[in-house]
Scaffold this active site. Structure first.
Site, PDB file in Angstrom:
ATOM      1  CB  ILE A 149      -0.929   0.017   1.238  1.00 44.35           C
ATOM      2  CG1 ILE A 149      -1.932  -1.118   1.140  1.00 44.35           C
ATOM      3  CG2 ILE A 149      -1.645   1.366   1.363  1.00 44.35           C
ATOM      4  CD1 ILE A 149      -2.778  -1.296   2.378  1.00 44.35           C
ATOM      5  CD  GLN A 193       3.613 -16.638 -15.233  1.00 39.52           C
ATOM      6  OE1 GLN A 193       2.402 -16.647 -15.416  1.00 39.52           O
ATOM      7  NE2 GLN A 193       4.360 -17.721 -15.385  1.00 39.52           N
ATOM      8  CB  CYS A 382      31.340   5.133  16.771  1.00 33.17           C
ATOM      9  SG  CYS A 382      30.347   6.602  17.107  1.00 33.17           S
ATOM     10  CG  HIS A 508      30.972   5.522  11.900  1.00 36.28           C
ATOM     11  ND1 HIS A 508      30.392   4.372  12.378  1.00 36.28           N
ATOM     12  CD2 HIS A 508      30.571   6.521  12.730  1.00 36.28           C
ATOM     13  CE1 HIS A 508      29.666   4.665  13.446  1.00 36.28           C
ATOM     14  NE2 HIS A 508      29.759   5.961  13.681  1.00 36.28           N
ATOM     15  CD  GLU A 510      32.076   2.121   9.802  1.00 41.10           C
ATOM     16  OE1 GLU A 510      33.259   2.251  10.155  1.00 41.10           O
ATOM     17  OE2 GLU A 510      31.112   2.420  10.535  1.00 41.10           O
TER      18      GLU A 510
HETATM   19  N1  GLN Z   1      26.239   5.846  21.506  1.00 43.50           N
HETATM   20  C1  GLN Z   1      27.402   6.628  21.232  1.00 43.50           C
HETATM   21  C2  GLN Z   1      27.083   8.078  20.979  1.00 43.50           C
HETATM   22  O1  GLN Z   1      25.966   8.423  20.709  1.00 43.50           O
HETATM   23  C3  GLN Z   1      28.157   6.056  20.051  1.00 43.50           C
HETATM   24  C4  GLN Z   1      27.397   6.174  18.784  1.00 43.50           C
HETATM   25  C5  GLN Z   1      27.920   5.251  17.718  1.00 43.50           C
HETATM   26  O2  GLN Z   1      28.606   4.273  18.001  1.00 43.50           O
HETATM   27  N2  GLN Z   1      27.576   5.548  16.477  1.00 43.50           N
HETATM   28  O3  GLN Z   1      27.947   8.925  21.048  1.00 43.50           O
END
Ligand code: GLN
Length: 535
Positions: A149, A193, A382, A508, A510
């Site tokens: 929907i 289909q 992080c 990060h 990555e």
């Molecule tokens: N919880 C932690 C913060 O808010 C780390 C956040 C995270 O790992 N992206 O700072």
């Protein structure tokens, strides 16, 4: 004239539309076509930021700080490009804008409706991406499954785009599952289909049908798909199971899909060049070494929660001729069963990823203490960075009550605290510190040798940070903050120079890792794990 390719999905979700969309992009890009990709998501959330990774997978962060669907990560990795928050369009975003316009009086005198007001807003957002990016083709992947929907306004909008942009400038690709029944070993095209019929009911006739099947579809399945889908047989392609998803553009191109799209859209192109991509795929498939890394996290039950991270390990591994086996462990296990820490010794490295809240946090801290005391290569991202600071504060600096305001706001030793600008914020959506920020790296540090420069930009998503009041206490005891914000206040990278590899970042890495450009922190970590394994 910009051309538009739309990708819809049928039968089930999770059939790999994101990979197919990325692969279409790759096939065109290999022919010299400039490309960008959009994900439209029918959910009512304004963005993916408030969703639980356990249900929806990782939240992908764009350079400009968008908290987006993880498919944007696939587009960025496959196309080696940086997208923006505008490349993810949600129902929540569209309705919010339409309602704001209505309140402002933009539609004064009119009854505001799904068609044309909501559909116009959707088209406006798709075209805005086309205008802002230097592109020949815009790929738009529609989230969800045809027949849902909530997806209807999006399908209606893309249906209208054919009328407005013309046949030669628009192309519809429908991706649907073709299961194989294990009893009779037969390929079943009926669900596909039905999904094509559902699409046609809305007014979209697909130009290409892509069968997602465990094996290459047989002649009979192809014939039926073409017949009932009302397309020629050479417009039917198959995405079958392969060892690595990075092979998908290659297997589709071999079937002629890239050439078909190029002819159909009449884009002027060069001979396809997959040389670099093939090299990467072959490096992935032919490793010389193998290492085992354990990820200790909160969302360990769903691999999609850490998809950019596990891909970053593949990129780093392929560039070091190393296969990285990533095992997932729930962090709480190490709280309930401290003897389990011993098992960490079987691994070449320990990885503590992002995370939120107290569940499992103490387990991660124990894990970090164990790897530090046993000199096992460690990478923290992080939350992993923040918990490494807490571990060091408690066990080396004697700050026994050290904690983060996230878990124990009453702690007298808040080594991790709210960022000052966060204190007054009560709304949860899009209020973290997000996106790329500049970081200054200390000359002569491990970070410096990994990045090879003193200035980097990395993507963030956090609310808490190292409390700068504790910086000197921590540094005096041997923790080195080798990356900091431009004003020096914000700690971004930590390392323990005495360990063989103990490295963590508030950002990060990555999100910037690409198949042929591995991210330096992941690369350095995999290299350290390999060194440990070989010596
Ligand atoms: N919880 C932690 C913060 O808010 C780390 C956040 C995270 O790992 N992206 O700072």
């Amino acid at each position: 004239m910009v051309k538009y390719v739309f990708v819809t999905g049928g039968v089930l979700s999770s059939v790999g539309k994101g990979i197919v969309t990325s692969s279409i992009g790759k096939m065109l890009q290999a022919r010299g076509v400039k490309i960008t990709a959009i994900k439209v998501d029918p959910y009512v959330n304004v963005d993916a930021g408030t969703m639980n990774p356990y249900m929806h997978g990782e939240v992908y962060v764009t350079e400009d700080g968008g908290e987006t669907d993880l498919d944007l990560g696939w587009y960025e990795r496959f196309l080696d490009t940086n997208l923006t928050m505008g490349n993810n369009v949600t129902t929540g975003m569209v309705y919010r804008e339409v309602i704001e316009k209505e309140r402002r009086g933009d539609y004064l005198g009119h009854c505001v409706q799904i068609v044309p007001h909501v559909t116009d807003e959707i088209k406006l957002r798709i075209r805005a991406v086309a205008e802002k990016s230097d592109t020949d083709v815009v790929l738009t992947e529609c989230g969800g499954t045809v027949g849902d929907i909530e997806g209807l306004p999006f399908l209606e909008a893309i249906r209208q785009m054919r009328l407005e942009h013309g046949y030669e400038n628009t192309l519809y690709v429908h991706v649907a599952l073709v299961p194989i029944l294990d009893v009779t070993n037969e390929m079943k095209t009926k669900p596909l289909q039905h999904s094509v019929n559902e699409l046609r009911r809305i007014g979209i006739q697909p130009d290409i049908i892509l069968a997602r099947s465990p094996k290459m579809i047989d002649h009979e399945a192809r014939r039926k798909i073409a017949l009932f889908g009302t397309i020629p047989e050479n417009a039917v392609f198959c995405s079958y199971n392969v060892k690595s998803i990075y092979e998908v553009p290659l297997i589709l191109d071999e079937q002629g899909m890239g050439a078909f799209i190029q002819t159909r859209l009449k884009v002027n192109v060069e001979k396809p060049d997959f040389a670099g991509w093939r090299q990467f795929v072959s490096a992935l498939a032919n490793p010389k070494h193998r290492i085992k890394i354990i990820l200790v996290g909160k969302y360990a039950g769903l691999a999609d929660s850490y998809v950019s991270m596990s891909e970053a390990f593949k990129h780093a591994g392929a560039n070091l001729q190393t296969e990285v086996e990533l095992d997932y462990a729930g962090a709480e296990r190490f709280e309930k069963k401290p003897q389990a820490l011993k098992e960490l010794e079987q691994f070449d490295g320990v990885f503590v990823p992002y995370g939120f809240g107290s569940r499992g946090a103490e387990g991660k801290i124990r894990v970090i203490q164990f790897v530090r005391e046993n000199d096992i290569p460690f990478l923290g991202i992080c939350y992993g960075f923040q918990l490494a600071v807490i571990e060091f504060a408690r066990n080396i600096c004697g700050l026994e009550k050290a904690d983060t305001a996230e878990n124990d706001p009453a702690s007298p030793q808040l080594v991790i605290d709210f960022m000052p600008e966060q204190k007054a914020i009560s709304m949860m959506g899009a209020t973290m510190r997000l996106g790329a920020h500049k970081i200054i790296i200390t000359r002569g540090s491990l970070a410096h040798s990994l990045y090879g420069t003193e200035e980097i930009y990395e993507r963030h998503r956090h609310r808490y940070e190292v409390n700068p009041e504790y910086r000197h206490v921590l540094e005096k005891s041997g923790l080195m903050f080798s990356g900091r914000s431009v004003d020096g206040r914000r700690m971004e990278i930590l390392e323990l120079p005495k360990q063989s590899f103990f490295f963590a970042s508030q950002f990060h890495g990555e999100f910037q890792s690409r198949p042929r450009k591995p991210d330096p922190e992941y690369y350095g970590f995999v290299q350290a794990c390999l060194r440990r394994k070989l010596h």
